[in-house]
Motif scaffolding. Structure first.
Motif, PDB file in Angstrom:
ATOM      1  N   ASP A  34       0.804  -1.220   0.000  1.00 16.87           N
ATOM      2  CA  ASP A  34       0.000   0.000   0.000  1.00 16.87           C
ATOM      3  C   ASP A  34       0.842   1.277   0.000  1.00 16.87           C
ATOM      4  O   ASP A  34       0.293   2.383   0.061  1.00 16.87           O
ATOM      5  CB  ASP A  34      -0.928   0.010   1.218  1.00 16.87           C
ATOM      6  N   THR A  36       2.950   4.244  -1.596  1.00 18.57           N
ATOM      7  CA  THR A  36       2.966   4.900  -2.902  1.00 18.57           C
ATOM      8  C   THR A  36       4.372   4.842  -3.494  1.00 18.57           C
ATOM      9  O   THR A  36       5.360   4.663  -2.763  1.00 18.57           O
ATOM     10  CB  THR A  36       2.539   6.371  -2.767  1.00 18.57           C
ATOM     11  N   ALA A 194      -9.587  -5.237   3.895  1.00 18.02           N
ATOM     12  CA  ALA A 194      -8.863  -4.034   4.290  1.00 18.02           C
ATOM     13  C   ALA A 194      -9.805  -3.111   5.047  1.00 18.02           C
ATOM     14  O   ALA A 194     -10.999  -3.042   4.728  1.00 18.02           O
ATOM     15  CB  ALA A 194      -8.320  -3.321   3.064  1.00 18.02           C
ATOM     16  N   ALA A 198      -8.669   2.739   5.155  1.00 18.97           N
ATOM     17  CA  ALA A 198      -7.410   2.662   4.412  1.00 18.97           C
ATOM     18  C   ALA A 198      -7.430   3.549   3.171  1.00 18.97           C
ATOM     19  O   ALA A 198      -6.374   3.913   2.644  1.00 18.97           O
ATOM     20  CB  ALA A 198      -7.117   1.221   4.018  1.00 18.97           C
ATOM     21  N   GLU A 199      -8.615   3.899   2.692  1.00 17.64           N
ATOM     22  CA  GLU A 199      -8.715   4.744   1.507  1.00 17.64           C
ATOM     23  C   GLU A 199      -8.644   6.228   1.852  1.00 17.64           C
ATOM     24  O   GLU A 199      -8.572   7.070   0.953  1.00 17.64           O
ATOM     25  CB  GLU A 199     -10.029   4.447   0.779  1.00 17.64           C
ATOM     26  N   ALA A 252      -2.196  -1.752   7.513  1.00 16.84           N
ATOM     27  CA  ALA A 252      -2.848  -0.732   6.687  1.00 16.84           C
ATOM     28  C   ALA A 252      -2.549   0.663   7.215  1.00 16.84           C
ATOM     29  O   ALA A 252      -2.263   1.597   6.443  1.00 16.84           O
ATOM     30  CB  ALA A 252      -4.354  -0.979   6.659  1.00 16.84           C
ATOM     31  N   ALA A 255       1.093   1.806   6.543  1.00 22.99           N
ATOM     32  CA  ALA A 255       1.245   2.309   5.181  1.00 22.99           C
ATOM     33  C   ALA A 255       0.733   3.734   5.070  1.00 22.99           C
ATOM     34  O   ALA A 255       1.361   4.600   4.446  1.00 22.99           O
ATOM     35  CB  ALA A 255       0.506   1.401   4.205  1.00 22.99           C
ATOM     36  N   GLN A 256      -0.410   4.007   5.698  1.00 13.82           N
ATOM     37  CA  GLN A 256      -0.965   5.357   5.659  1.00 13.82           C
ATOM     38  C   GLN A 256      -0.044   6.367   6.330  1.00 13.82           C
ATOM     39  O   GLN A 256       0.146   7.471   5.851  1.00 13.82           O
ATOM     40  CB  GLN A 256      -2.329   5.372   6.338  1.00 13.82           C
TER      41      GLN A 256
END
Length: 265
Positions: A34, A36, A194, A198-199, A252, A255-256
């Motif tokens: 996840d 970028t 997920a 997470a979005e 998750a 990653a954020q």
């Protein structure tokens, strides 16, 4: 005085072993897909200063400090947990995290250091190591549990005729009981849904207090503390999926956090 200081450090060590080696590596491995491209570039540049270093490879560094750097290990001992059990999972910074000296405060401070490109790479790399580890710690329920039993370290349990404690059971016993190796565990946990959040973009600093309060509510849930010392199969059937969901959530969110701190595109 020296012996007392050493004893104090030792007393903190058990609470600093959340998820064990496998669990912390899993959190980092779960985060990697996840990230970028811009975050990956920044991570690779920071990690390149230590030959062979990888995100999963640095995930347990903060637990190894007591062997490598006793002073930093002692200073960061409280960063691995925040005890909220006695306050019904309500986080009060002046009471629970004086001077930012707890898991919630450390995640905030270390994420800010990681995100600050004006700082030396060595300082940011150290912050990265802390962030990767401490985000994992924030999702181990007993790292936000009761101070009175040192996060379950003082709660003795019996697993298959062998003595242990509740904290150790959650650190590694639940995962070990599955009989799966790390790759199989990773595949199993990655297959879990997920989290919806997470979005969403992650703020800097991240909302670690909310994570800790949620983890605490799991620690206080009926049945997590077994009625007796013996841990039966029903306990594993009930709580192993909870531990795996917490690891999925930690991956998750890690990653954020990394994307928010490192991706300026």
């Amino acid at each position: 005085m020296a012996s007392l200081a050493a004893l104090a450090l030792l007393l903190h060590i058990p609470q600093a072993l959340a998820w064990g080696l496998t669990g912390h590596r899993l959190v980092a491995e779960l985060a990697e897909p996840d990230l970028t491209p811009a975050t990956r570039v920044q991570l690779d540049r920071l990690l390149a200063s230590e030959p062979g270093a990888t995100l999963p490879g640095i995930a347990t560094w903060a637990d190894e400090l007591r062997k490598q750097d006793a002073e930093l290990g002692k200073r960061s001992a409280r960063w691995h947990y925040v005890n909220l059990g006695e306050s019904d999972c309500h986080y009060d910074p002046p009471r629970d995290c004086r001077n930012g000296d707890c898991n919630v405060g450390a995640i905030k401070t270390q994420t800010a250091i990681l995100a600050d490109r004006s700082l030396p790479d060595a300082q940011r790399l150290q912050a990265l190591k802390f962030v990767v580890h401490l985000v994992g710690d924030a999702h181990q329920p007993l790292h936000a549990g009761y101070a009175g039993d040192k996060g379950g370290n003082d709660r003795q349990v019996n697993v298959d005729g062998k003595g242990s404690n509740l904290h150790a059971l959650w650190d590694s016993g639940l995962l070990r009981r599955t009989g799966l190796d790390e790759d199989a565990l990773l595949a199993q946990i990655r297959a879990l849904p997920a989290p919806a959040e997470a979005e969403q973009p992650m703020p800097v600093p991240p909302p670690a207090a909310a994570w800790a309060q949620a983890a605490c509510r799991i620690a206080l849930a009926p049945g997590l503390y077994p009625p007796g010392a013996k841990i039966d199969q029903a306990y594993f059937d009930t709580w192993t999926p909870v531990a795996q969901r917490q690891l999925r959530l930690a991956g998750a969110r890690l990653a954020q956090v990394l994307n928010a701190a490192l991706d300026n595109s």
